[in-house]
Design a protein around this motif. Structure first.
Motif, mmCIF file in Angstrom:
data_model
loop_
_atom_site.group_PDB
_atom_site.id
_atom_site.type_symbol
_atom_site.label_atom_id
_atom_site.label_comp_id
_atom_site.label_asym_id
_atom_site.label_seq_id
_atom_site.Cartn_x
_atom_site.Cartn_y
_atom_site.Cartn_z
ATOM 1 N N PHE A 166 0.844 -1.184 0.000
ATOM 2 C CA PHE A 166 0.000 0.000 0.000
ATOM 3 C C PHE A 166 0.886 1.241 0.000
ATOM 4 O O PHE A 166 1.939 1.270 0.630
ATOM 5 C CB PHE A 166 -0.908 -0.002 1.239
ATOM 6 N N LEU A 167 0.441 2.269 -0.721
ATOM 7 C CA LEU A 167 1.221 3.489 -0.840
ATOM 8 C C LEU A 167 1.367 4.137 0.524
ATOM 9 O O LEU A 167 0.386 4.456 1.171
ATOM 10 C CB LEU A 167 0.532 4.453 -1.811
ATOM 11 N N THR A 168 2.624 4.327 0.946
ATOM 12 C CA THR A 168 2.874 4.864 2.280
ATOM 13 C C THR A 168 3.427 6.281 2.240
ATOM 14 O O THR A 168 3.693 6.863 3.285
ATOM 15 C CB THR A 168 3.876 3.967 3.035
ATOM 16 N N ASP A 169 3.607 6.822 1.058
ATOM 17 C CA ASP A 169 4.102 8.190 0.973
ATOM 18 C C ASP A 169 2.968 9.158 1.254
ATOM 19 O O ASP A 169 1.817 8.779 1.398
ATOM 20 C CB ASP A 169 4.694 8.437 -0.417
ATOM 21 N N SER A 170 3.299 10.459 1.283
ATOM 22 C CA SER A 170 2.291 11.473 1.576
ATOM 23 C C SER A 170 1.324 11.611 0.420
ATOM 24 O O SER A 170 1.639 11.252 -0.712
ATOM 25 C CB SER A 170 2.982 12.812 1.816
ATOM 26 N N GLN A 217 -9.316 3.098 -1.136
ATOM 27 C CA GLN A 217 -8.664 4.183 -0.415
ATOM 28 C C GLN A 217 -8.920 4.057 1.079
ATOM 29 O O GLN A 217 -8.052 4.361 1.900
ATOM 30 C CB GLN A 217 -9.176 5.530 -0.927
ATOM 31 N N THR A 218 -10.116 3.582 1.449
ATOM 32 C CA THR A 218 -10.440 3.405 2.873
ATOM 33 C C THR A 218 -9.464 2.446 3.535
ATOM 34 O O THR A 218 -8.942 2.709 4.624
ATOM 35 C CB THR A 218 -11.874 2.874 3.034
ATOM 36 N N ILE A 219 -9.175 1.332 2.863
ATOM 37 C CA ILE A 219 -8.249 0.341 3.418
ATOM 38 C C ILE A 219 -6.844 0.904 3.483
ATOM 39 O O ILE A 219 -6.133 0.729 4.485
ATOM 40 C CB ILE A 219 -8.290 -0.960 2.588
ATOM 41 N N GLN A 220 -6.417 1.589 2.440
ATOM 42 C CA GLN A 220 -5.080 2.179 2.442
ATOM 43 C C GLN A 220 -4.920 3.151 3.604
ATOM 44 O O GLN A 220 -3.914 3.130 4.320
ATOM 45 C CB GLN A 220 -4.834 2.902 1.119
ATOM 46 N N GLU A 221 -5.908 4.017 3.782
ATOM 47 C CA GLU A 221 -5.834 5.004 4.864
ATOM 48 C C GLU A 221 -5.835 4.310 6.222
ATOM 49 O O GLU A 221 -5.126 4.721 7.147
ATOM 50 C CB GLU A 221 -6.994 5.982 4.752
ATOM 51 N N TRP A 222 -6.645 3.260 6.362
ATOM 52 C CA TRP A 222 -6.715 2.516 7.626
ATOM 53 C C TRP A 222 -5.371 1.867 7.941
ATOM 54 O O TRP A 222 -4.894 1.920 9.075
ATOM 55 C CB TRP A 222 -7.813 1.464 7.522
ATOM 56 N N LEU A 223 -4.740 1.274 6.934
ATOM 57 C CA LEU A 223 -3.449 0.626 7.140
ATOM 58 C C LEU A 223 -2.351 1.630 7.481
ATOM 59 O O LEU A 223 -1.458 1.344 8.280
ATOM 60 C CB LEU A 223 -3.054 -0.154 5.885
ATOM 61 N N ASN A 224 -2.411 2.793 6.866
ATOM 62 C CA ASN A 224 -1.343 3.775 7.039
ATOM 63 C C ASN A 224 -1.535 4.679 8.247
ATOM 64 O O ASN A 224 -0.640 5.441 8.601
ATOM 65 C CB ASN A 224 -1.227 4.629 5.776
ATOM 66 N N SER A 225 -2.705 4.605 8.889
ATOM 67 C CA SER A 225 -2.976 5.469 10.041
ATOM 68 C C SER A 225 -2.319 4.900 11.302
ATOM 69 O O SER A 225 -2.348 3.694 11.534
ATOM 70 C CB SER A 225 -4.488 5.600 10.274
ATOM 71 N N PRO A 226 -1.718 5.738 12.139
ATOM 72 C CA PRO A 226 -1.143 5.256 13.403
ATOM 73 C C PRO A 226 -2.237 4.791 14.353
ATOM 74 O O PRO A 226 -3.380 5.244 14.270
ATOM 75 C CB PRO A 226 -0.420 6.492 13.955
ATOM 76 N N TYR A 227 -1.898 3.874 15.235
ATOM 77 C CA TYR A 227 -2.867 3.399 16.218
ATOM 78 C C TYR A 227 -2.152 3.055 17.515
ATOM 79 O O TYR A 227 -0.933 2.808 17.532
ATOM 80 C CB TYR A 227 -3.647 2.194 15.686
ATOM 81 N N GLN A 228 -2.916 3.040 18.604
ATOM 82 C CA GLN A 228 -2.359 2.751 19.927
ATOM 83 C C GLN A 228 -2.176 1.245 20.078
ATOM 84 O O GLN A 228 -3.132 0.480 20.015
ATOM 85 C CB GLN A 228 -3.270 3.277 21.023
ATOM 86 N N GLN A 229 -0.941 0.817 20.283
ATOM 87 C CA GLN A 229 -0.651 -0.601 20.457
ATOM 88 C C GLN A 229 -0.469 -0.952 21.931
ATOM 89 O O GLN A 229 -0.288 -0.070 22.782
ATOM 90 C CB GLN A 229 0.612 -0.974 19.685
ATOM 91 N N PHE A 251 -5.359 -9.586 16.592
ATOM 92 C CA PHE A 251 -5.423 -9.016 15.250
ATOM 93 C C PHE A 251 -6.756 -8.290 15.070
ATOM 94 O O PHE A 251 -7.814 -8.845 15.382
ATOM 95 C CB PHE A 251 -5.297 -10.107 14.179
ATOM 96 N N THR A 252 -6.674 -7.065 14.598
ATOM 97 C CA THR A 252 -7.852 -6.322 14.159
ATOM 98 C C THR A 252 -7.793 -6.299 12.641
ATOM 99 O O THR A 252 -6.796 -5.853 12.062
ATOM 100 C CB THR A 252 -7.857 -4.897 14.718
ATOM 101 N N ILE A 253 -8.832 -6.782 11.988
ATOM 102 C CA ILE A 253 -8.788 -7.035 10.549
ATOM 103 C C ILE A 253 -9.893 -6.267 9.841
ATOM 104 O O ILE A 253 -11.044 -6.261 10.301
ATOM 105 C CB ILE A 253 -8.952 -8.553 10.270
ATOM 106 N N MET A 254 -9.550 -5.647 8.725
ATOM 107 C CA MET A 254 -10.559 -5.028 7.873
ATOM 108 C C MET A 254 -10.802 -5.949 6.678
ATOM 109 O O MET A 254 -9.870 -6.280 5.937
ATOM 110 C CB MET A 254 -10.122 -3.639 7.387
#
Length: 266
Positions: A109-113, A129-141, A195-198
């Motif tokens: 997935f595209l990780t650039d800006s 685009q929804t999946i790409q944004e979800w994958l590239n968004s930071p989250y609390q681990q 695992f949280t999966i989309m």
């Protein structure tokens, strides 16, 4: 040799070809890298040699596009190399000897800006685009017991057990987007599903918990309490909550993981 191992061997051969092709392609691009900045609705492009940034005028868009494509293929190569290493680890785990092979990667997935991505008009991703944004968004681990994160996965993250590593590898190979130990608020309690999966088609969220010490009575009580907490908050096993189990005598195997992925995501 199992069917899955043969598939991994075949796909690993494809990966050798793909990484070689990308390395040849990268040699055709100009030196340096692209830097994008945004001021309101205006985007500016700069060339960087690591020390000096030089403005790229709009009339030289083609030059900026080349640098953006170079960035994309560099990221893609890094991803394929990581998966190659993970695949080799997987094959060693199952004591399969290799002479020459490689694994077909899951989608990068595209990780650039977004500003850089705007230049990549000729490159399309199979995922929304929804999946790409979800994958590239930071989250609390989960920040507890970081010393237990010792098993590296295909995506470059570290997990706590060989079974979780197997699940992560097969999700990755099937192109199933996931987060590892992403914080989930259940009422007043924060939990961290393995695992949280989309879902790659419906974009619905699923949670996968692997319970690996079912021989241990105290562990079973904790696992049951965890599942009851999910249910109390409307997350139901076999619907949104996926569960797998193992004991010392019956460890998690590839067939179980494959069938689980097939059941929920294919």
């Amino acid at each position: 040799m199992t069917q899955l191992v043969q598939q991994v061997l075949d796909r690993r051969k494809e990966l050798d070809e793909k990484t070689s092709a990308i390395r040849r392609k990268l040699q055709t691009y100009p030196d340096g890298k692209l830097i994008c900045t945004r001021n309101g609705r205006y985007i500016k492009w700069y060339h960087s040699d690591g020390r000096i940034q030089t403005y790229i005028p709009k009339k030289k868009r083609e030059y900026a596009e080349q640098l953006a494509e170079k960035k994309y293929w560099t990221l893609r190569l890094n991803e394929l190399v990581r998966e190659q290493k993970a695949t080799e680890a997987y094959l060693r785990h199952y004591e399969v000897e290799l002479l020459s092979s490689t694994a077909d990667p899951s989608e990068l997935f595209l990780t650039d800006s977004p500003a850089s991505g705007e230049l990549l008009t000729g490159i399309q991703s199979d995922n929304s685009q929804t999946i790409q944004e979800w994958l590239n968004s930071p989250y609390q681990q989960n920040e507890k017991y970081p010393e237990q994160l010792i098993h590296k996965t295909a995506g470059g993250i570290y997990v706590r057990s060989k079974s979780e590593s197997l699940i992560a590898l097969l999700l990755h190979m099937h192109g199933i987007p996931f987060r590892y130990e992403c914080e989930l608020q259940l009422g007043e309690i924060a939990v961290y599903p393995d695992f949280t999966i989309m879902h790659p088609k419906t974009e619905k969220i699923y949670y996968w918990e692997h319970f690996g010490l079912i021989d241990d009575s105290s562990y079973v009580r904790s696992a049951m309490a965890k599942q009851q907490n999910y249910i109390a908050n409307g997350i139901i096993p076999t619907i949104q909550l996926i569960t797998t189990y193992e004991t010392k005598a019956n460890p998690l195997d590839t067939e179980t993981v494959e069938k689980t992925i097939e059941r929920y995501f294919k």
